[in-house]
Design an enzyme around this catalytic site. Structure first.
Site, short mmCIF file in Angstrom:
data_model
loop_
_atom_site.label_atom_id
_atom_site.label_comp_id
_atom_site.label_asym_id
_atom_site.label_seq_id
_atom_site.Cartn_x
_atom_site.Cartn_y
_atom_site.Cartn_z
N PHE A 11 0.81 -1.22 0.00
CA PHE A 11 0.00 0.00 0.00
C PHE A 11 0.85 1.28 0.00
O PHE A 11 0.85 2.06 -0.96
CB PHE A 11 -0.94 -0.07 1.21
N THR A 35 3.82 -10.84 -1.19
CA THR A 35 2.95 -11.62 -0.31
C THR A 35 1.51 -11.29 -0.73
O THR A 35 1.29 -10.52 -1.67
CB THR A 35 3.13 -11.18 1.15
N ILE A 59 13.59 -9.63 1.24
CA ILE A 59 14.64 -8.86 1.92
C ILE A 59 15.59 -9.78 2.71
O ILE A 59 16.70 -9.37 3.05
CB ILE A 59 14.08 -7.78 2.89
N THR A 133 6.04 2.65 13.04
CA THR A 133 4.63 2.94 13.35
C THR A 133 4.48 3.60 14.73
O THR A 133 5.34 3.45 15.60
CB THR A 133 3.84 1.61 13.33
N ASP A 134 3.35 4.28 14.90
CA ASP A 134 3.02 4.84 16.22
C ASP A 134 2.70 3.73 17.23
O ASP A 134 2.72 3.94 18.44
CB ASP A 134 1.83 5.82 16.12
N GLU A 135 2.41 2.52 16.72
CA GLU A 135 1.93 1.45 17.60
C GLU A 135 3.01 0.95 18.56
O GLU A 135 2.68 0.33 19.57
CB GLU A 135 1.36 0.29 16.77
N TYR A 159 2.42 -7.65 16.19
CA TYR A 159 2.85 -6.75 15.11
C TYR A 159 3.69 -5.61 15.67
O TYR A 159 4.82 -5.37 15.23
CB TYR A 159 1.62 -6.17 14.37
N SER A 160 3.15 -4.90 16.67
CA SER A 160 3.89 -3.72 17.16
C SER A 160 5.18 -4.15 17.86
O SER A 160 6.20 -3.44 17.79
CB SER A 160 3.01 -2.84 18.05
N SER A 162 7.04 -6.67 16.97
CA SER A 162 8.03 -6.99 15.92
C SER A 162 8.57 -5.70 15.30
O SER A 162 9.76 -5.61 14.97
CB SER A 162 7.43 -7.92 14.86
N LYS A 163 7.73 -4.70 15.16
CA LYS A 163 8.21 -3.41 14.62
C LYS A 163 9.14 -2.74 15.64
O LYS A 163 10.15 -2.12 15.27
CB LYS A 163 7.04 -2.48 14.28
N PRO A 214 -18.22 -4.38 10.53
CA PRO A 214 -17.94 -4.95 11.85
C PRO A 214 -17.03 -4.06 12.70
O PRO A 214 -15.84 -3.94 12.45
CB PRO A 214 -17.23 -6.27 11.52
N PRO A 292 -8.20 -8.74 20.90
CA PRO A 292 -7.42 -8.82 22.14
C PRO A 292 -6.36 -7.71 22.18
O PRO A 292 -5.78 -7.38 21.13
CB PRO A 292 -6.73 -10.20 22.07
P1 NAD Z 1 1.43 -3.62 3.17
O1 NAD Z 1 1.09 -4.80 4.02
O2 NAD Z 1 0.39 -3.02 2.31
O3 NAD Z 1 2.67 -4.00 2.21
C1 NAD Z 1 3.82 -4.64 2.66
C2 NAD Z 1 4.64 -5.01 1.42
O4 NAD Z 1 5.84 -5.66 1.86
C3 NAD Z 1 3.93 -5.98 0.48
O5 NAD Z 1 4.05 -5.54 -0.85
C4 NAD Z 1 4.68 -7.30 0.69
O6 NAD Z 1 4.69 -8.13 -0.48
C5 NAD Z 1 6.07 -6.79 1.03
N1 NAD Z 1 6.86 -7.77 1.80
C6 NAD Z 1 6.47 -8.46 2.89
N2 NAD Z 1 7.47 -9.27 3.30
C7 NAD Z 1 8.52 -9.06 2.46
C8 NAD Z 1 9.83 -9.59 2.38
N3 NAD Z 1 10.26 -10.49 3.26
N4 NAD Z 1 10.64 -9.13 1.39
C9 NAD Z 1 10.21 -8.22 0.50
N5 NAD Z 1 8.97 -7.69 0.53
C10 NAD Z 1 8.13 -8.12 1.49
O7 NAD Z 1 2.05 -2.56 4.16
P2 NAD Z 1 1.91 -0.96 4.20
O8 NAD Z 1 0.65 -0.61 4.84
O9 NAD Z 1 2.25 -0.43 2.87
O10 NAD Z 1 3.08 -0.60 5.24
C11 NAD Z 1 4.40 -0.29 4.80
C12 NAD Z 1 5.27 -0.04 6.01
O11 NAD Z 1 4.71 1.04 6.77
C13 NAD Z 1 5.36 -1.23 6.97
O12 NAD Z 1 6.67 -1.32 7.44
C14 NAD Z 1 4.40 -0.86 8.09
O13 NAD Z 1 4.78 -1.45 9.32
C15 NAD Z 1 4.54 0.64 8.12
N6 NAD Z 1 3.35 1.34 8.64
C16 NAD Z 1 2.16 1.22 7.99
C17 NAD Z 1 1.05 1.92 8.48
C18 NAD Z 1 -0.30 1.87 7.79
O14 NAD Z 1 -1.23 2.53 8.25
N7 NAD Z 1 -0.45 1.14 6.69
C19 NAD Z 1 1.16 2.69 9.64
C20 NAD Z 1 2.40 2.76 10.29
C21 NAD Z 1 3.49 2.09 9.75
P1 TYD Z 2 -6.64 -1.37 11.41
O1 TYD Z 2 -7.02 -0.77 10.11
O2 TYD Z 2 -6.50 -2.85 11.49
O3 TYD Z 2 -5.30 -0.64 11.87
P2 TYD Z 2 -4.53 -0.70 13.30
O4 TYD Z 2 -5.10 -1.77 14.13
O5 TYD Z 2 -3.13 -1.00 12.87
O6 TYD Z 2 -4.70 0.66 13.90
O7 TYD Z 2 -7.70 -0.93 12.50
C1 TYD Z 2 -7.96 0.43 12.78
C2 TYD Z 2 -8.96 0.47 13.92
O8 TYD Z 2 -10.20 -0.10 13.47
C3 TYD Z 2 -8.55 -0.35 15.12
O9 TYD Z 2 -8.98 0.32 16.31
C4 TYD Z 2 -9.30 -1.66 14.97
C5 TYD Z 2 -10.59 -1.22 14.28
N1 TYD Z 2 -11.21 -2.22 13.37
C6 TYD Z 2 -12.57 -2.55 13.51
O10 TYD Z 2 -13.27 -2.01 14.39
N2 TYD Z 2 -13.10 -3.44 12.65
C7 TYD Z 2 -12.38 -4.06 11.68
O11 TYD Z 2 -12.93 -4.92 10.92
C8 TYD Z 2 -11.00 -3.71 11.54
C9 TYD Z 2 -10.15 -4.34 10.47
C10 TYD Z 2 -10.46 -2.77 12.40
#
Ligand code: NAD
Ligand code: TYD
Length: 358
Positions: A11, A35, A59, A133-135, A159-160, A162-163, A214, A292
């Site tokens: 994304f 993936t 990677i 991430t902020d998480e 997730y958080s 591991s980050k 949901p 959870p």
């Molecule tokens: P995403 O899940 O949409 O995309 C992740 C991409 O990484 C995918 O294209 C996947 O194929 C690729 N990938 C996964 N494992 C890999 C590997 N081993 N080698 C090479 N490529 C691999 O994620 P996103 O939402 O675009 O997030 C990008 C980054 O930003 C992440 O590091 C995430 O933790 C961070 N981030 C995202 C958000 C958010 O709101 N989306 C918020 C804070 C931080």
């Molecule tokens: P999400 O998009 O999974 O991002 P993050 O958990 O990394 O912040 O979720 C955003 C918020 O929305 C989070 O408080 C969980 C909630 N949520 C729902 O209420 N329903 C859903 O189906 C999903 C995916 C998330």
């Protein structure tokens, strides 16, 4: 200067690559494992662009990463590749440790070896941007101040965690070896090309199909929402002017409860994609069993990036969500494609047992 992007078919990576090629002449090498979250269709509009080279790979493949670095001699690495969905990390944390922790470690090793081989001036200019991430800061109470770059780490999901582990490794490579890394923490991104497992695209897809929306728990969890192209602009300014070893928060200055987000989304859907029945989309809201360790609130202070780099977000939630909903409505084929097969299995795993539970 060439840049190496990891995860550029996901994304944020897709938006970053598309944006970069619009505003810069500098070439991109894009390494992505593809993936479930990575999608080559996202990059179709630049398939013939000689400034973009897509490499299908992991990677963790050190020989591949080393050869990409020596062949292309990038001036920077922007590291997006990760497993990113909190709910998936609850059902299967191992992949998160492997990709986010081990993967980032192996990337750091390859980057360090390459960086050490550079001539002095190139070594000074090289950057590795770690997109975090902020998480990692954990959950805030309603009256807590937003987290700063110095706030204590307190991750609550696999997730958080591991980050957080990856961030610590990145930090250590600066302090121990001098590798010029920068970590950015961003809030929840939204916009085009987001896989419909995250809140906004999932609710948009369900809303257009007349399916339930949901909401976990009471829907009063708070997130800050950052339009993805604002994030890309911030990353470009961190890349150009950020200080090695520094950390920058990036946020949309837009804290909202999930219910407020869904309410605004439903308003947009009512206008842009009215239901045949003429009934409002809000009727589809269903409160389901909570996640959870569901963090109550995330918020980041952005004084540092505003003052040091002069970056500010340009989109409001109203303008960003309208663009986002329009993009999904205009890209039905993309949605149909990503929401087939494996995606339906995920919905079964994550939602079947929640339904009607609260
Ligand atoms: P995403 O899940 O949409 O995309 C992740 C991409 O990484 C995918 O294209 C996947 O194929 C690729 N990938 C996964 N494992 C890999 C590997 N081993 N080698 C090479 N490529 C691999 O994620 P996103 O939402 O675009 O997030 C990008 C980054 O930003 C992440 O590091 C995430 O933790 C961070 N981030 C995202 C958000 C958010 O709101 N989306 C918020 C804070 C931080
Ligand atoms: P999400 O998009 O999974 O991002 P993050 O958990 O990394 O912040 O979720 C955003 C918020 O929305 C989070 O408080 C969980 C909630 N949520 C729902 O209420 N329903 C859903 O189906 C999903 C995916 C998330």
């Amino acid at each position: 200067m060439t840049i190496l992007v990891t995860g550029g078919a996901g994304f944020i990576g897709t938006n970053f690559v598309l944006d970069w090629l619009k505003v810069s002449d500098e070439p991109i090498v894009n390494l992505d494992k593809l993936t479930y979250a990575g999608n080559l269709q996202n990059l179709q509009s630049i398939a013939d662009n000689p400034k973009h080279e897509f490499v299908h790979g992991n990677i963790e493949d050190q020989a591949l990463v080393a050869s990409l670095l020596t062949d292309h001699r990038p001036g920077a690495i922007v590291h997006f590749a990760a497993e990113t969905h909190v709910d998936r990390s609850i059902h299967g944390p191992e992949e998160f440790v492997q990709t986010n922790v081990v993967g980032t470690f192996l990337l750091l090793e390859a980057a360090l070896e390459y960086w050490r081989s550079l001539a002095d001036t190139d070594r000074d200019e090289f950057r590795l941007i770690n997109v975090s991430t902020d998480e990692v800061f954990g959950s805030l109470g309603p009256d807590d101040s937003p987290c700063t770059e110095e706030s204590r780490y307190a991750p609550n999901s696999p997730y958080s965690a591991s980050k957080a582990a990856a961030d610590h490794l990145v930090r250590s490579y600066f302090h121990t070896y001098g590798l010029p890394v920068i970590t950015t923490h961003c809030t929840n991104n939204y916009g085009p090309y987001q896989f419909p497992e995250k809140l906004i695209p999932l609710m948009t897809l369900n809303g257009t199909q007349g399916k339930s929306l949901p909401i976990y728990g009471d829907g009063k969890n708070i997130r800050d929402w950052l339009y993805v192209t604002d994030h890309c602009t911030a990353l470009r300014s961190v890349l150009s002017n950020g200080k090695p070893g520094a950390v920058y928060n990036i946020a949309g200055n837009c804290e909202m409860t999930n219910l407020e987000v869904i309410d605004e989304l439903c308003t947009q859907l009512d206008e842009l994609a009215p239901d045949d029945s003429g009934e409002p989309h809000r009727r589809l809201i269903e409160f389901v069993k909570d996640r959870p360790a569901h963090d109550r609130r995330y918020a980041l202070a952005t004084d540092k990036i505003e003052q040091e780099l002069g970056w500010r977000p340009t989109e409001t939630f109203a303008s960003g969500i309208r663009k986002t909903v329009k993009w999904y409505l205009d890209n039905q084929a993309w949605l149909d494609d990503v929401s087939s097969g494996q995606y339906r299995q995920w919905l079964d795993i994550n939602y079947t047992q929640r339904a009607g539970a609260e």
